[in-house]
Design a protein around this motif. Structure first.
Motif, short mmCIF file in Angstrom:
data_model
loop_
_atom_site.label_atom_id
_atom_site.label_comp_id
_atom_site.label_asym_id
_atom_site.label_seq_id
_atom_site.Cartn_x
_atom_site.Cartn_y
_atom_site.Cartn_z
N GLY A 212 -13.97 -4.87 -9.69
CA GLY A 212 -12.88 -3.95 -9.35
C GLY A 212 -13.03 -2.56 -9.93
O GLY A 212 -12.14 -1.73 -9.76
N LEU B 105 4.74 8.01 -18.22
CA LEU B 105 4.74 9.47 -17.99
C LEU B 105 6.17 10.00 -17.93
O LEU B 105 6.47 11.06 -18.50
CB LEU B 105 4.03 9.79 -16.67
CG LEU B 105 2.52 9.96 -16.74
CD1 LEU B 105 1.96 10.20 -15.35
CD2 LEU B 105 2.14 11.13 -17.65
N LEU C 288 0.54 0.61 -11.92
CA LEU C 288 0.96 1.97 -11.52
C LEU C 288 2.38 2.25 -12.00
O LEU C 288 2.69 3.37 -12.43
CB LEU C 288 0.87 2.14 -10.00
CG LEU C 288 -0.53 2.35 -9.44
CD1 LEU C 288 -0.52 2.24 -7.92
CD2 LEU C 288 -1.08 3.71 -9.85
N HIS D 197 -4.28 7.86 -11.78
CA HIS D 197 -4.22 6.89 -10.68
C HIS D 197 -5.21 5.74 -10.86
O HIS D 197 -4.98 4.65 -10.36
CB HIS D 197 -4.50 7.57 -9.35
CG HIS D 197 -3.44 8.54 -8.94
ND1 HIS D 197 -3.65 9.50 -7.97
CD2 HIS D 197 -2.17 8.70 -9.37
CE1 HIS D 197 -2.54 10.20 -7.83
NE2 HIS D 197 -1.64 9.75 -8.66
N ILE E 243 3.36 9.83 -9.87
CA ILE E 243 2.53 10.05 -11.06
C ILE E 243 1.95 11.46 -11.05
O ILE E 243 1.95 12.15 -12.07
CB ILE E 243 1.41 8.98 -11.13
CG1 ILE E 243 2.01 7.62 -11.49
CG2 ILE E 243 0.33 9.37 -12.13
CD1 ILE E 243 1.06 6.45 -11.32
N ALA E 244 1.50 11.91 -9.89
CA ALA E 244 0.93 13.26 -9.80
C ALA E 244 2.00 14.30 -10.14
O ALA E 244 1.73 15.28 -10.84
CB ALA E 244 0.36 13.50 -8.40
N ARG F 44 2.30 1.71 -3.43
CA ARG F 44 1.30 2.26 -4.36
C ARG F 44 1.11 3.76 -4.11
O ARG F 44 0.99 4.54 -5.04
CB ARG F 44 -0.03 1.52 -4.22
CG ARG F 44 -0.04 0.15 -4.86
CD ARG F 44 -1.45 -0.38 -5.03
NE ARG F 44 -2.12 -0.61 -3.76
CZ ARG F 44 -2.07 -1.73 -3.07
NH1 ARG F 44 -1.36 -2.75 -3.52
NH2 ARG F 44 -2.72 -1.86 -1.93
N ARG F 45 1.10 4.12 -2.83
CA ARG F 45 0.92 5.54 -2.49
C ARG F 45 2.10 6.36 -3.03
O ARG F 45 1.92 7.45 -3.55
CB ARG F 45 0.82 5.67 -0.96
CG ARG F 45 0.26 7.00 -0.52
CD ARG F 45 -0.09 6.98 0.93
NE ARG F 45 -1.27 6.17 1.19
CZ ARG F 45 -1.64 5.74 2.39
NH1 ARG F 45 -0.91 6.02 3.44
NH2 ARG F 45 -2.73 5.02 2.55
N ARG G 119 -10.72 2.31 -12.16
CA ARG G 119 -10.54 1.08 -11.39
C ARG G 119 -9.29 1.22 -10.53
O ARG G 119 -8.51 2.16 -10.69
CB ARG G 119 -10.40 -0.13 -12.32
CG ARG G 119 -9.18 -0.08 -13.19
CD ARG G 119 -9.28 -1.01 -14.38
NE ARG G 119 -8.24 -0.73 -15.33
CZ ARG G 119 -7.02 -1.26 -15.28
NH1 ARG G 119 -6.72 -2.12 -14.32
NH2 ARG G 119 -6.12 -0.95 -16.17
N MET G 120 -9.13 0.27 -9.63
CA MET G 120 -7.98 0.29 -8.75
C MET G 120 -6.81 -0.36 -9.51
O MET G 120 -6.92 -1.51 -9.94
CB MET G 120 -8.32 -0.53 -7.51
CG MET G 120 -7.54 -0.15 -6.32
SD MET G 120 -8.35 1.14 -5.41
CE MET G 120 -9.38 0.16 -4.33
N LEU G 121 -5.70 0.35 -9.65
CA LEU G 121 -4.55 -0.22 -10.35
C LEU G 121 -3.64 -0.93 -9.35
O LEU G 121 -3.47 -0.46 -8.22
CB LEU G 121 -3.76 0.88 -11.04
CG LEU G 121 -4.49 1.72 -12.10
CD1 LEU G 121 -3.51 2.65 -12.80
CD2 LEU G 121 -5.18 0.85 -13.13
N VAL H 287 2.22 3.14 -15.64
CA VAL H 287 1.74 4.53 -15.83
C VAL H 287 2.88 5.49 -15.51
O VAL H 287 3.15 6.44 -16.26
CB VAL H 287 0.52 4.81 -14.92
CG1 VAL H 287 0.12 6.28 -14.99
CG2 VAL H 287 -0.67 3.94 -15.32
N LEU I 138 0.85 -1.20 0.00
CA LEU I 138 0.00 0.00 0.00
C LEU I 138 0.88 1.25 0.00
O LEU I 138 0.62 2.21 -0.74
CB LEU I 138 -0.92 -0.02 1.23
CG LEU I 138 -1.82 1.20 1.43
CD1 LEU I 138 -2.82 1.33 0.31
CD2 LEU I 138 -2.55 1.12 2.77
N ARG J 9 1.75 6.77 -6.72
CA ARG J 9 0.71 7.76 -7.06
C ARG J 9 1.26 9.18 -6.90
O ARG J 9 0.95 10.06 -7.70
CB ARG J 9 -0.53 7.56 -6.19
CG ARG J 9 -1.30 6.33 -6.58
CD ARG J 9 -2.67 6.27 -5.94
NE ARG J 9 -3.22 4.94 -6.16
CZ ARG J 9 -3.30 4.00 -5.23
NH1 ARG J 9 -2.93 4.26 -3.99
NH2 ARG J 9 -3.79 2.81 -5.52
N ALA J 10 2.07 9.38 -5.86
CA ALA J 10 2.67 10.71 -5.67
C ALA J 10 3.60 11.03 -6.84
O ALA J 10 3.61 12.16 -7.35
CB ALA J 10 3.43 10.75 -4.35
#
Lengths: 168, 216
Positions: free
Chosen positions: B156, A78, A71, B77, A30-31, A23-24, A64-66, A74, A20, A27-28
């Motif tokens: 999902g 990018l 991730l 995301h 990616i942003a 993933r977090r 959806r949840m990646l 992605v 987790l 995501r940071a």
């Protein structure tokens, strides 16, 4: 001196699921990359650099949840786009700087740059004007060596003469 | 939230597994009595005023602003490419550039568009009578679930749902059967916020919509 007894209760330590947390973190990233890509696009637009328009062929999808692997894909895509965008901007900036130097030389010594042309687009400016070294008074200027730098007024029509005269 | 107009927005539920992944994801919703038969010239004028403020350069730069950036990042995301499935503000802006104006359609859609333009937060509408008593929220689909209109959804997927139905995919179109129609007298409005979008923008978006719809 009086000593006091204190009851110290240790706070339970919460251990976050490592996946987790990963993933977090992704995501940071990616942003952040999305922000950098947006800035690159705006820079390219401001400097009239072509070839950075977003071109994605990803299909439309539902949210959806990646998972971690998705991730990472992605993020990597990018990062590649940001890298390519920055390289393209740097390349275009170098070309524009060279064009500006050429224009300056044309301005200083027009006689050595006869009929040389530099378009506004090459300078990273909007519009379709073109700087050109031309003889003053036409043929007389050519014979006398009177050269000057002139800026054409650009296209008189928004779409150009050719498109207008083309039959529908 | 109460501001002169008689309404109160309710925070929707977010499934714990989804909340753990996206702590900033939230949904705010409310129901409001409406009379959808009437179109408001005042609303059309407000849309025209907004249309006058849109320029190509501004639309390109829009993605660097905090709220559009937050939605774009969230789209990435959740596996959506914001250059293919545009975020709602960019979609509206692109349509404005292509059409030369914000085309007025009906009172409800005009109000939703106004809420979006003024805050950057998208608002969707459902037929109020279709919402189950527990209220709306965001959750993931399980196996063999389908939209209210019958469209099957793989497991999902993130959806807006209540205890009885899946009303819409997250950031997707509301199921046709649950959209407000000419005879709808009560609509449920919901706004979805993501990390980086202040809650006050969600409230403001709903408030603008309710105010634009006027007394039902």
């Amino acid at each position: 001196m009086e000593l006091q007894e204190l009851d110290i209760v240790a706070e339970p330590v919460l251990v976050e699921d490592p996946e987790l947390a990963a993933r977090r973190s992704l995501r940071a990233q990616i942003a952040r990359l999305e922000g950098q890509l947006a800035e690159a696009l705006v820079t390219s637009f401001a400097q009239s650099i072509e070839g950075l328009e977003p071109t994605s062929c990803a299909p439309r999808a539902h949210a959806r949840m990646l998972d971690l692997g998705e991730l990472e894909c992605v993020r990597d895509e990018l990062a590649e786009r940001v890298h390519a965008s920055r390289a393209r901007i740097a390349e275009a900036a170098e070309a524009q700087a060279a064009s500006r130097i050429r224009l300056e030389q044309m301005r200083l010594e027009p006689g050595r740059h006869r009929f040389t042309r530099v378009s506004c687009r090459e300078l990273g400016e909007r519009g379709c004007g073109v700087w050109e070294v031309r003889p003053r008074l036409g043929l007389i200027g050519m014979l006398m060596g009177w050269w000057q730098l002139k800026l054409s007024s650009g296209c008189p029509l928004a779409r150009g003469r050719e498109l207008r005269s083309r039959p529908p | 939230m109460k501001r002169g107009l008689d309404f109160e927005a309710t925070p929707g539920f977010v499934e714990p597994a989804v909340r753990a992944e996206f702590p900033g994801l939230r949904l705010l919703w409310l129901t409001v009595a409406v009379n959808l038969g009437t179109r408001s010239p005042a609303l059309e004028r407000r849309l025209d005023a907004h249309a006058d403020r849109y320029r190509g350069a501004g639309v390109v730069a829009m993605r660097t602003l905090p709220i559009p950036h937050a939605y774009r990042a969230f789209f990435r995301h959740v596996g959506l490419d914001p250059d293919v499935t545009r975020i709602p503000t960019e979609q509206a802006a692109v349509e404005r550039l292509l059409q030369g104006a914000f085309a007025s359609r009906d009172a409800l859609r005009d109000a939703l568009l106004l809420g979006l333009l003024e805050t950057g937060v998208p608002v969707w509408a459902l037929d109020g009578d279709r919402v189950a008593p527990g209220g709306l929220g965001i959750r993931m689909t399980a196996e063999a679930e389908a939209l209210a209109s019958g469209g099957a959804l793989p497991a999902g997927r993130l959806v807006v749902a209540d205890a009885a139905h899946i009303h819409a995919p997250l950031f997707g179109e509301v199921a046709a059967a649950h959209r407000p129609g000419p005879r709808t007298r009560r609509v449920a409005l919901f706004a979805v916020g993501v990390d980086g979008v202040p809650s006050i923008h969600l409230e403001e978006a709903l408030w603008v919509c309710v105010e634009a719809l006027g007394p039902g």
